[in-house]
Design a protein around this motif. Sequence first.
Motif, short mmCIF file in Angstrom:
data_model
loop_
_atom_site.label_atom_id
_atom_site.label_comp_id
_atom_site.label_asym_id
_atom_site.label_seq_id
_atom_site.Cartn_x
_atom_site.Cartn_y
_atom_site.Cartn_z
N ASN A 80 -1.83 -63.31 39.27
CA ASN A 80 -1.95 -63.42 40.72
C ASN A 80 -0.75 -64.20 41.22
OD1 ASN A 80 -2.58 -63.77 43.40
ND2 ASN A 80 -4.39 -65.02 43.05
N PRO A 81 0.15 -63.59 41.99
CA PRO A 81 1.32 -64.32 42.47
C PRO A 81 0.99 -65.59 43.24
CG PRO A 81 1.58 -61.96 42.84
CD PRO A 81 0.17 -62.17 42.38
N ASP A 82 -0.20 -65.66 43.85
CA ASP A 82 -0.57 -66.82 44.65
C ASP A 82 -0.97 -68.03 43.82
OD1 ASP A 82 -0.14 -65.62 47.09
OD2 ASP A 82 -2.25 -65.18 47.49
N GLN A 83 -1.09 -67.89 42.51
CA GLN A 83 -1.60 -68.98 41.69
C GLN A 83 -0.58 -69.40 40.63
OE1 GLN A 83 -5.76 -66.80 41.28
NE2 GLN A 83 -5.84 -68.81 40.30
N THR A 84 -0.59 -70.70 40.33
CA THR A 84 0.10 -71.19 39.14
C THR A 84 -0.95 -71.57 38.11
OG1 THR A 84 0.16 -73.48 39.97
CG2 THR A 84 2.07 -72.07 40.43
N TYR A 85 -0.63 -71.33 36.85
CA TYR A 85 -1.50 -71.69 35.73
C TYR A 85 -0.64 -72.49 34.75
CZ TYR A 85 -4.61 -67.86 37.25
OH TYR A 85 -5.44 -67.03 37.96
N PHE A 86 -1.02 -73.72 34.51
CA PHE A 86 -0.31 -74.55 33.54
C PHE A 86 -1.29 -74.98 32.46
CE2 PHE A 86 2.49 -75.07 37.24
CZ PHE A 86 3.73 -74.84 36.65
N GLY A 104 0.99 -78.45 49.50
CA GLY A 104 1.15 -77.10 50.01
C GLY A 104 0.13 -76.11 49.48
N ALA A 105 -0.78 -76.56 48.62
CA ALA A 105 -1.77 -75.66 48.03
C ALA A 105 -3.06 -75.67 48.84
CB ALA A 105 -2.06 -76.08 46.59
N ILE A 169 -4.62 -76.10 34.35
CA ILE A 169 -4.58 -76.41 35.78
C ILE A 169 -4.32 -75.12 36.56
CG2 ILE A 169 -3.46 -77.73 37.61
CD1 ILE A 169 -2.60 -79.76 35.54
N ARG A 170 -5.27 -74.74 37.40
CA ARG A 170 -5.10 -73.59 38.30
C ARG A 170 -4.88 -74.13 39.71
NH1 ARG A 170 -9.83 -72.08 35.28
NH2 ARG A 170 -9.62 -70.10 34.16
N THR A 171 -3.79 -73.71 40.35
CA THR A 171 -3.50 -74.14 41.71
C THR A 171 -3.29 -72.90 42.58
OG1 THR A 171 -2.39 -76.09 40.78
CG2 THR A 171 -2.09 -75.68 43.12
N TYR A 172 -3.94 -72.89 43.75
CA TYR A 172 -3.94 -71.72 44.63
C TYR A 172 -3.05 -71.97 45.84
CZ TYR A 172 -8.28 -70.32 42.21
OH TYR A 172 -9.22 -69.96 41.27
N ALA A 181 8.13 -73.05 44.49
CA ALA A 181 8.72 -74.39 44.42
C ALA A 181 7.79 -75.40 43.76
CB ALA A 181 9.08 -74.87 45.82
N HIS A 182 6.59 -74.98 43.37
CA HIS A 182 5.61 -75.90 42.80
C HIS A 182 6.11 -76.44 41.46
CE1 HIS A 182 1.70 -77.67 42.13
NE2 HIS A 182 1.54 -77.02 41.00
N PRO A 183 6.19 -77.77 41.29
CA PRO A 183 6.75 -78.32 40.05
C PRO A 183 5.77 -78.26 38.89
CG PRO A 183 6.05 -80.09 41.49
CD PRO A 183 5.85 -78.82 42.26
N ARG A 184 6.32 -78.23 37.69
CA ARG A 184 5.50 -78.28 36.48
C ARG A 184 4.85 -79.66 36.36
NH1 ARG A 184 6.29 -75.53 31.38
NH2 ARG A 184 8.21 -74.70 32.25
N PRO A 185 3.55 -79.73 36.12
CA PRO A 185 2.91 -81.03 35.91
C PRO A 185 3.37 -81.65 34.60
CG PRO A 185 1.35 -79.27 35.49
CD PRO A 185 2.58 -78.63 36.02
#
Length: 367
Positions: A80-86, A104-105, A169-172, A181-185
């Motif tokens: 999902n392009p709207d989410q980051t998964y780390f 911004g999430a 970590i899932r961020t929407y 631009a969301h940085p890596r935790p």
Amino acid sequence: MTEQDLSVAAWRAYCQSMAAAGEMVFAPGAPDDPEVRAEGIRALSRYMAFGLEQCLERADPARPEFVDVQTTIRKFMGDNPDQTYFSAAVRGDRSYRINATMAGAVAVEIGVYAGNFGGDGGRRLVDAVEDTTLRVDSDGGYELLLTPDPEPDNPNQLCLDPDSSSVLIRTYFTDLSVRLAHPRPTIEAIPAARRTPMLTPDQLKRGLDLAALHTAGSFGWWVNHKLEKLSGTPINTFPPLVDEGDMHTPQNVRYLSGEWRLAPDEALMVDFDPSGGADYWAWVLLNHWGETVDWRTRTAVINGETAVRRDDGTVRLVVAHEDPGLPNWLDTAGHPAGSLSLRWFRSSAPLPTAKTQVVPFTQLPDS
């Protein structure tokens, strides 16, 4: 067997496993299309790169690092392009400190899991927290402690069981530029480990074996099991997706999902009413291999913020090979078929229903 022989044997076994996995792209029932098959081999190569990074390069829970599970070119099991998964490796006999941000999430979820892919007993959720209870500073930053002995009533701690193996970590987001631009935790073990030692042949073998299982199993699940889930659903319809627990999705996410298929001169209209309300919803278009098109240059996702609504609040999506000049166009990038899903996140309202119609592209309504 000498240590040198063990390393060579492990590498050869890995290569043989990947060669066997590649045959899934050419198996009976797979698309008989050279371009679709080319993308299938590329998809498998992306699974390989992810498997090696997660199971070999960043697999040490004493020196953990977050792996970026889904990027612009890493499209893992229905991205999902709207989410980051780390994701990071952990273990239950020490503590860990995470520093991250949700600036911004629209939402964040953090979960600790036990078990590993291919291991006995499968994978289970140990503990989890969401932004609804997490303490976040005014800039969106937060610190989270993973520990075997969490303090009572501390929302910024998660419990580690003895067999804990990973944290995710899932961020929407609803704005792709903010998501990019969301940085890596960051994550650090407590106590910190000493300097990294040399890799041993046994460690190499274990990493390659796990990477092979992860790659072939994940790719095979999408190609076989995921498609089996949708095999009884009529093409170009999108009913609720039954989750039997094998998808490892959060309990607060529900889906409409189905397969789309269009001739070169056809378009698909999808009408639905999102007015029941969800903290986040999005339609995501995937190809046959469970990958979005290149969403840096094409539209692969439409969410509650980017969708253009009618006066009554309803939304019409248009899935087409070419730009119809209408709002809410999902771009197939020339793919003849794939899957389409609505992610309905954090809502007590019923899932919307989707009404669909396939029409000739030249006969699309002009408004």
